[in-house]
Scaffold this active site. Sequence first.
Site, PDB file in Angstrom:
ATOM      1  N   GLU A   9     -47.357  18.742  49.063  1.00  0.00           N
ATOM      2  CA  GLU A   9     -47.026  17.896  50.016  1.00  0.00           C
ATOM      3  C   GLU A   9     -48.594  17.032  50.213  1.00  0.00           C
ATOM      4  O   GLU A   9     -49.458  17.314  50.163  1.00  0.00           O
ATOM      5  CB  GLU A   9     -47.001  18.767  51.455  1.00  0.00           C
ATOM      6  CG  GLU A   9     -45.593  19.594  51.486  1.00  0.00           C
ATOM      7  CD  GLU A   9     -45.690  20.316  52.990  1.00  0.00           C
ATOM      8  OE1 GLU A   9     -46.722  20.522  53.662  1.00  0.00           O
ATOM      9  OE2 GLU A   9     -44.439  20.527  53.288  1.00  0.00           O
TER      10      GLU A   9
ATOM     11  N   GLU B 168     -42.904  15.873  52.120  1.00  0.00           N
ATOM     12  CA  GLU B 168     -42.765  16.909  53.013  1.00  0.00           C
ATOM     13  C   GLU B 168     -41.884  17.817  52.044  1.00  0.00           C
ATOM     14  O   GLU B 168     -40.595  17.505  51.830  1.00  0.00           O
ATOM     15  CB  GLU B 168     -42.264  16.337  54.310  1.00  0.00           C
ATOM     16  CG  GLU B 168     -41.976  17.744  55.441  1.00  0.00           C
ATOM     17  CD  GLU B 168     -43.270  18.348  55.776  1.00  0.00           C
ATOM     18  OE1 GLU B 168     -43.319  19.526  56.323  1.00  0.00           O
ATOM     19  OE2 GLU B 168     -44.409  17.804  55.735  1.00  0.00           O
TER      20      GLU B 168
ATOM     21  N   HIS C 166     -36.963  -3.526  67.371  1.00  0.00           N
ATOM     22  CA  HIS C 166     -37.224  -4.658  66.313  1.00  0.00           C
ATOM     23  C   HIS C 166     -38.079  -5.769  67.255  1.00  0.00           C
ATOM     24  O   HIS C 166     -37.540  -6.112  68.177  1.00  0.00           O
ATOM     25  CB  HIS C 166     -35.844  -5.322  66.142  1.00  0.00           C
ATOM     26  CG  HIS C 166     -35.103  -4.392  65.147  1.00  0.00           C
ATOM     27  ND1 HIS C 166     -35.184  -3.956  63.913  1.00  0.00           N
ATOM     28  CD2 HIS C 166     -33.841  -3.547  65.616  1.00  0.00           C
ATOM     29  CE1 HIS C 166     -34.412  -3.020  63.521  1.00  0.00           C
ATOM     30  NE2 HIS C 166     -33.550  -2.680  64.510  1.00  0.00           N
TER      31      HIS C 166
ATOM     32  N   CYS D 142     -38.785  -8.384  64.874  1.00  0.00           N
ATOM     33  CA  CYS D 142     -38.274  -9.592  64.278  1.00  0.00           C
ATOM     34  C   CYS D 142     -36.888  -9.833  64.184  1.00  0.00           C
ATOM     35  O   CYS D 142     -35.896  -9.035  65.015  1.00  0.00           O
ATOM     36  CB  CYS D 142     -38.573  -9.152  62.449  1.00  0.00           C
ATOM     37  SG  CYS D 142     -37.396  -7.663  62.088  1.00  0.00           S
TER      38      CYS D 142
ATOM     39  N   CYS E 115     -40.418  -2.592  61.457  1.00  0.00           N
ATOM     40  CA  CYS E 115     -40.261  -2.416  62.968  1.00  0.00           C
ATOM     41  C   CYS E 115     -40.524  -0.844  63.437  1.00  0.00           C
ATOM     42  O   CYS E 115     -41.024  -0.181  62.382  1.00  0.00           O
ATOM     43  CB  CYS E 115     -38.871  -2.537  63.518  1.00  0.00           C
ATOM     44  SG  CYS E 115     -38.749  -4.466  63.286  1.00  0.00           S
TER      45      CYS E 115
END
Length: 377
Positions: A175, A180, A251, A253, A288
């Site tokens: 990990e 994970e 967002h 953008c 984002c």
Amino acid sequence: MTDSHLKRTQNSKIIQAICALLNSGGGVIKAEIDNRRYNYQCDGFGQDLETSFQKLLPLASQEFLDYMQQDHNFFIFVKPWIMKTAGPQLRICSLSSNIFQRDVTCTVNLTASRALELLKEKQSKIQRGRENLPEWHPKKVLMSKVQEEEDIRLFASEFLKKDQLLYKEKLNFTESTHVELKRFTSKKIVPRIKEMLPRYVSAFANTKGGYLIIGVDDKTNEVFGCKRDKVDPVLLEKEIECCIRKLPVFHFCSVKPHINFTTKIIDVYNNNSLYSYVCVVKVEPLCCVVFAEDPNSWILRDNFVERLKAEEWVSRLMDIQPGKRGEKKPKHQISSVSSSLGILIFSRSWAFDIGLRKDDRVLCDALLIPCLCHEPC
């Protein structure tokens, strides 16, 4: 409903109501006391409520809340939310942001303060046209550690290309910030995956991307997989896609990209027979911000306690006006009109123009500079 479950539900409703009133100008909560022998002065709140108060208002519960018992009724007086901090001002109170990031091998639910910092970092990169640059790493590490992280990422990338594995074979990586490992022994594998998937997708998308590998022991790095009689691989892929597509994304953008991910089911063989499946979800970094779910933050709307959606929560937290999320604020918003009497200058706010804190009560400032014309003596 058991007594412990009922108690948790009641505590949750109280905390939500307090949060909603903090974010809605303050108010009063009235609760009826079932236990006729209860005395606030002697019994206090109980550990569960006190812990929740501290989580909602760390080190400040006494500043915003007052209490009073009157016969068999208990009143909580809630003051309006004003967060006084040395750093960025938090415009809204929240129990948790549900924006996750990776911190080495941990997945962390960011505090509202840290979430605000991340949101501003993302917004700044979008405004500067640098959204594709690598994300800020949550810990300062040595170059050798950085190289180790990149090696693990490379091994995980090669692992994704495999079509089959052997039962109990050992992976050549562990990990890391970008990997994970999960192993489920429960019979209800799909519900467990759907329960934990959002926070790992959020964390990887907000921290350089990564790999969630389900069916590998995180202590020994051995492959076990999810037994074939407990999971349908086709259904599992569909459930993962549906779960990820539902995650809230804020967002900055104009492109508004979706979460970019790849799911692969790898067959695991034991004694030349198909025994189980390993599921790999690769999540790409996103310009984002990805939420695991809507923030745990509430307001009072039409006399009902309502949980804020991620979109409104961010807009309130950052004081973003509709249609302004990815735009740079103009330095000056001044217009002028000339006449024989002089020059009349209009500004939305002089404080705003010179970099001071904006006063929302000011709609417009006007300044008349008279014409300095003198008749000859």
